[in-house]
Scaffold this active site. Structure first.
Site, mmCIF file in Angstrom:
data_model
loop_
_atom_site.group_PDB
_atom_site.id
_atom_site.type_symbol
_atom_site.label_atom_id
_atom_site.label_comp_id
_atom_site.label_asym_id
_atom_site.label_seq_id
_atom_site.Cartn_x
_atom_site.Cartn_y
_atom_site.Cartn_z
ATOM 1 N N ASN A 108 0.657 -0.905 -0.428
ATOM 2 C CA ASN A 108 -0.090 -0.228 -0.043
ATOM 3 C C ASN A 108 0.952 1.282 0.122
ATOM 4 O O ASN A 108 1.697 1.207 0.156
ATOM 5 C CB ASN A 108 -0.318 0.163 1.482
ATOM 6 C CG ASN A 108 -1.821 1.166 1.210
ATOM 7 O OD1 ASN A 108 -2.245 1.788 0.733
ATOM 8 N ND2 ASN A 108 -2.048 1.765 2.695
ATOM 9 N N HIS A 110 0.779 5.421 1.589
ATOM 10 C CA HIS A 110 0.079 5.645 2.315
ATOM 11 C C HIS A 110 0.742 7.397 2.241
ATOM 12 O O HIS A 110 1.868 7.188 2.094
ATOM 13 C CB HIS A 110 0.138 4.844 3.349
ATOM 14 C CG HIS A 110 -0.456 5.951 5.146
ATOM 15 N ND1 HIS A 110 -2.202 5.933 4.990
ATOM 16 C CD2 HIS A 110 -0.297 7.414 5.654
ATOM 17 C CE1 HIS A 110 -1.951 7.163 5.422
ATOM 18 N NE2 HIS A 110 -1.376 7.524 6.393
ATOM 19 N N SER A 137 4.680 6.999 1.807
ATOM 20 C CA SER A 137 5.320 5.543 2.702
ATOM 21 C C SER A 137 4.832 4.543 1.265
ATOM 22 O O SER A 137 3.702 4.139 1.400
ATOM 23 C CB SER A 137 5.154 5.009 4.018
ATOM 24 O OG SER A 137 5.610 6.114 4.538
ATOM 25 N N ASP A 146 -3.248 0.524 7.809
ATOM 26 C CA ASP A 146 -1.509 1.894 7.637
ATOM 27 C C ASP A 146 -0.239 1.671 8.223
ATOM 28 O O ASP A 146 0.491 2.083 9.250
ATOM 29 C CB ASP A 146 -1.391 3.396 7.331
ATOM 30 C CG ASP A 146 -2.446 3.215 6.730
ATOM 31 O OD1 ASP A 146 -2.528 2.779 5.572
ATOM 32 O OD2 ASP A 146 -4.139 4.193 7.482
#
Ligand code: GAR
Length: 198
Positions: A108, A110, A137, A146
């Site tokens: 992911n 973020h 990140s 997260d």
């Protein structure tokens, strides 16, 4: 063996485009699916232009039935058989059951320097805190939001006149550098963190 990558989006898909355009030539991976939880997401048309198969699974008819939505997601992903799933502006929270099925395979991006500012409104929160630097990140997705191991970060200096909008605008081009750089390494089994600027 070339790695198969599915990219999950909810919006404009600029990170998806950066990832897809990076997977060319000697790159160890190729995009096999762009999936959106919003049938109107602008990124779907961009993916079609790039000749990537697309699918929309609207979360709205599922209401509060998160498990039902994720079952539909899982079926689509099992058909596409990705080795790696990239969440790229995918704005649905995933259950531990779902993230567990793809453990070690899901990334992911973020828009904060994790572990700071998990969740939403990251740019405004960095400004409110008076941070001198901000960033984004890329991390492995685990059950907690997260929270998984960080695989790369890009940093920018916060300017006195910055707003949430100017920060977001200055950060986005760095997201487009960071995510492809991490994916290229990750697809080769290299989890050493990428730091930008290097
Ligand atoms: C990006 O800034 C990404 O970091 C953020 O959404 C934007 C998507 O833009 N992701 C999150 O906030 C995830 N919690 P894009 O659709 O143009 O790639």
């Amino acid at each position: 063996m070339t790695k198969r990558v599915a990219i999950l989006i909810s919006g404009g898909g600029s990170n998806m485009v950066a990832l897809a355009e990076s997977m060319r030539g000697d790159h160890p991976a190729r995009p096999v699916l762009v999936l959106s939880n919003d049938p109107d997401a602008g990124g779907l048309a961009k993916a079609r232009k790039l000749n990537i198969p697309t699918l929309a699974i609207d979360h709205k008819p599922f209401g509060k039935d998160r498990v039902g939505f994720e079952a539909a997601l899982q079926t689509a992903l099992e058909t596409a058989k990705p080795d790696i799933i990239c969440l790229a502006g995918f704005m649905r929270i995933l259950t531990a059951d779902f993230t567990g099925k793809w453990a070690g395979k899901m990334l992911n991006i973020h828009p904060s320097l994790l572990p700071k500012y998990k969740g939403l409104h990251t740019h405004a929160r960095a400004l409110e805190a008076g941070d001198a630097e901000h960033g984004c990140s890329v991390h492995e997705v685990t059950a907690a939001l997260d929270d998984g191991p960080v695989l790369g970060q890009a940093r920018i200096a916060v300017r006195p006149d910055d707003t949430a909008e100017t920060l977001a605008a200055r950060l986005l081009p760095l997201e487009h550098q960071l995510y492809p750089a991490v994916l290229r390494r990750f697809a080769q089994g290299d989890n050493r963190p990428v730091n930008l600027p290097g």
